[in-house]
Write a protein that holds these residues in place. Structure first.
Motif, PDB file in Angstrom:
ATOM      1  N   MET A 186      51.249  53.893 -38.574  1.00 39.84           N
ATOM      2  CA  MET A 186      52.102  55.031 -38.912  1.00 39.84           C
ATOM      3  C   MET A 186      51.470  55.834 -40.038  1.00 39.84           C
ATOM      4  O   MET A 186      50.585  55.342 -40.765  1.00 39.84           O
ATOM      5  N   PHE A 187      51.913  57.067 -40.198  1.00 42.12           N
ATOM      6  CA  PHE A 187      51.625  57.812 -41.421  1.00 42.12           C
ATOM      7  C   PHE A 187      52.444  57.193 -42.548  1.00 42.12           C
ATOM      8  O   PHE A 187      53.587  56.778 -42.335  1.00 42.12           O
ATOM      9  N   THR A 188      51.876  57.145 -43.737  1.00 41.10           N
ATOM     10  CA  THR A 188      52.583  56.480 -44.836  1.00 41.10           C
ATOM     11  C   THR A 188      53.817  57.239 -45.293  1.00 41.10           C
ATOM     12  O   THR A 188      54.718  56.670 -45.899  1.00 41.10           O
ATOM     13  N   ASP A 189      53.868  58.555 -45.017  1.00 37.55           N
ATOM     14  CA  ASP A 189      55.038  59.370 -45.349  1.00 37.55           C
ATOM     15  C   ASP A 189      55.332  60.325 -44.201  1.00 37.55           C
ATOM     16  O   ASP A 189      54.408  60.805 -43.533  1.00 37.55           O
ATOM     17  N   THR A 190      56.603  60.613 -44.001  1.00 39.53           N
ATOM     18  CA  THR A 190      56.972  61.576 -42.967  1.00 39.53           C
ATOM     19  C   THR A 190      56.786  63.010 -43.436  1.00 39.53           C
ATOM     20  O   THR A 190      56.840  63.930 -42.646  1.00 39.53           O
ATOM     21  N   MET A 191      56.579  63.201 -44.749  1.00 44.16           N
ATOM     22  CA  MET A 191      56.266  64.514 -45.312  1.00 44.16           C
ATOM     23  C   MET A 191      55.104  64.354 -46.279  1.00 44.16           C
ATOM     24  O   MET A 191      55.165  63.553 -47.210  1.00 44.16           O
ATOM     25  N   SER A 192      54.034  65.098 -46.056  1.00 44.88           N
ATOM     26  CA  SER A 192      52.854  65.048 -46.906  1.00 44.88           C
ATOM     27  C   SER A 192      52.686  66.397 -47.587  1.00 44.88           C
ATOM     28  O   SER A 192      52.387  67.396 -46.934  1.00 44.88           O
ATOM     29  N   TYR A 226      59.831  54.561 -38.500  1.00 42.31           N
ATOM     30  CA  TYR A 226      59.051  55.597 -39.167  1.00 42.31           C
ATOM     31  C   TYR A 226      58.449  56.622 -38.211  1.00 42.31           C
ATOM     32  O   TYR A 226      58.049  57.699 -38.636  1.00 42.31           O
ATOM     33  N   GLY A 227      58.353  56.288 -36.931  1.00 44.24           N
ATOM     34  CA  GLY A 227      57.822  57.231 -35.962  1.00 44.24           C
ATOM     35  C   GLY A 227      56.313  57.356 -36.030  1.00 44.24           C
ATOM     36  O   GLY A 227      55.624  56.595 -36.716  1.00 44.24           O
ATOM     37  N   ASP A 228      55.791  58.373 -35.329  1.00 45.32           N
ATOM     38  CA  ASP A 228      54.341  58.552 -35.251  1.00 45.32           C
ATOM     39  C   ASP A 228      53.903  59.943 -35.700  1.00 45.32           C
ATOM     40  O   ASP A 228      52.790  60.381 -35.411  1.00 45.32           O
ATOM     41  N   THR A 229      54.786  60.664 -36.408  1.00 40.76           N
ATOM     42  CA  THR A 229      54.451  62.019 -36.852  1.00 40.76           C
ATOM     43  C   THR A 229      54.612  62.170 -38.357  1.00 40.76           C
ATOM     44  O   THR A 229      55.294  61.366 -39.018  1.00 40.76           O
ATOM     45  N   THR A 230      53.993  63.211 -38.893  1.00 41.44           N
ATOM     46  CA  THR A 230      54.200  63.598 -40.288  1.00 41.44           C
ATOM     47  C   THR A 230      54.124  65.116 -40.378  1.00 41.44           C
ATOM     48  O   THR A 230      53.447  65.768 -39.576  1.00 41.44           O
TER      49      THR A 230
END
Length: 303
Positions: A35-41, A135-139
């Motif tokens: 996963m990306f570590t955060d959903t908002m970067s 957490y999903g697979d997007t950010t």
């Protein structure tokens, strides 16, 4: 999120019968997710910056390299690939024995307008079983332009709009705006002197902290004299001086691209060094303008 993953790792260490990459024996506690570590970067775009990184993490380490695709989601994006940014690659690799990697984004600083905040989204292309629904697979990637800080940009003419003057104009101010001159303070780094800031005869200093482009803050030293109480209130109070400092309850910051300061101040009166009374907390906007703009204001207003 780090706490959740730590718990899962601990549970997996006790309960797992084999490596988390051996799908035959995988349990929930040692399942492999990526996963990306955060959903908002949120990332600052700097003039001398080559790239910024969007981190990717896995819940387990494997004894082989793991390769994944990275897809750009155009829907609802304000940033244009190839114009405002580019990816280093549309694939990433988590090396053997590791749990992390990154997507490198190369922003085009010169294509960002002053004050631009542009965004786009990324999706990991991978087998469905590696997607953690939590957490999903997007950010969502947000890019905020940050201009270089130059103290000279905050000298010269400054248009002050002050809620203090709106409440307490005193005997000399006829509006909540005031045009003042600003010079460097030779005795302190990143500091300017606001001459006759809100009242004639009373200068104050303002200090910039450009060390973190994502948090460009300003501050005022405490116990600076804003005015005498007679000129503002019509009678003496305490020591006869209105003191000012940065408000401890509100964040004050500067914008190097648009050359303005958002400043919260605390005004108060003391008597023999002890608090006599608080005047209040007031918001101020300081905007640096050209000589031509200042000349027009001086010729067309009563400031």
């Amino acid at each position: 999120m780090k706490h959740i993953i730590t718990v899962l790792f601990a549970a997996g260490f006790v309960a797992a019968l084999s490596s988390g990459c051996d799908q035959q024996y995988t349990t929930y506690s040692d399942a492999e997710y990526v996963m990306f570590t955060d959903t908002m970067s949120v990332n600052m775009v700097l003039q001398d910056q080559e790239y910024f990184a969007v981190p990717v993490a896995a819940t387990t380490a494997c004894d082989y390299d793991r390769n994944f695709g990275v897809e750009i989601i155009d829907k609802n994006s304000k940033a244009i690939e190839g114009l405002h940014y580019r990816l280093q690659s549309n694939t990433i690799t988590i090396p053997a024995g590791n749990r992390a990697t990154e997507v490198r984004v190369y922003p085009a600083y010169g294509m960002f307008e002053s004050g631009d905040t542009l965004n786009f989204s990324l999706r990991l292309v991978m087998p469905q079983q590696l997607k953690w629904d939590l957490y999903g697979d997007t950010t969502h990637v947000k890019m905020v332009k940050s201009c270089p800080f130059l103290l000279d940009d905050f000298t010269g003419w400054c248009l002050v709009t002050s809620m203090f003057l709106n409440s307490y104009p005193g005997v000399e101010n006829q509006s909540l705006q005031r045009l003042v001159r600003v010079t460097k303070d030779p005795s302190k780094e990143h500091t300017v002197i606001l001459h006759d800031w809100l009242f004639t005869g009373y200068d104050v200093t303002l200090t910039f902290d450009p060390s973190d482009p994502a948090n460009p803050i300003v501050s005022m030293d405490p116990d600076q004299v804003l005015s005498d109480t007679d000129s503002v209130f019509g009678q003496p109070h305490g020591d006869g001086k209105i003191l000012v400092s940065s408000s401890p309850a509100n964040l004050s910051y500067f914008n190097a691209c648009d050359r303005f300061v958002s400043l919260w101040i605390l005004a108060y009166v003391e008597d023999l060094g002890t608090m006599y009374g608080t005047v209040g907390t007031f918001y101020n906007i300081l905007e640096w303008i050209s000589d031509e703009e200042a000349e027009l204001l001086q010729g067309g207003s009563s400031m």
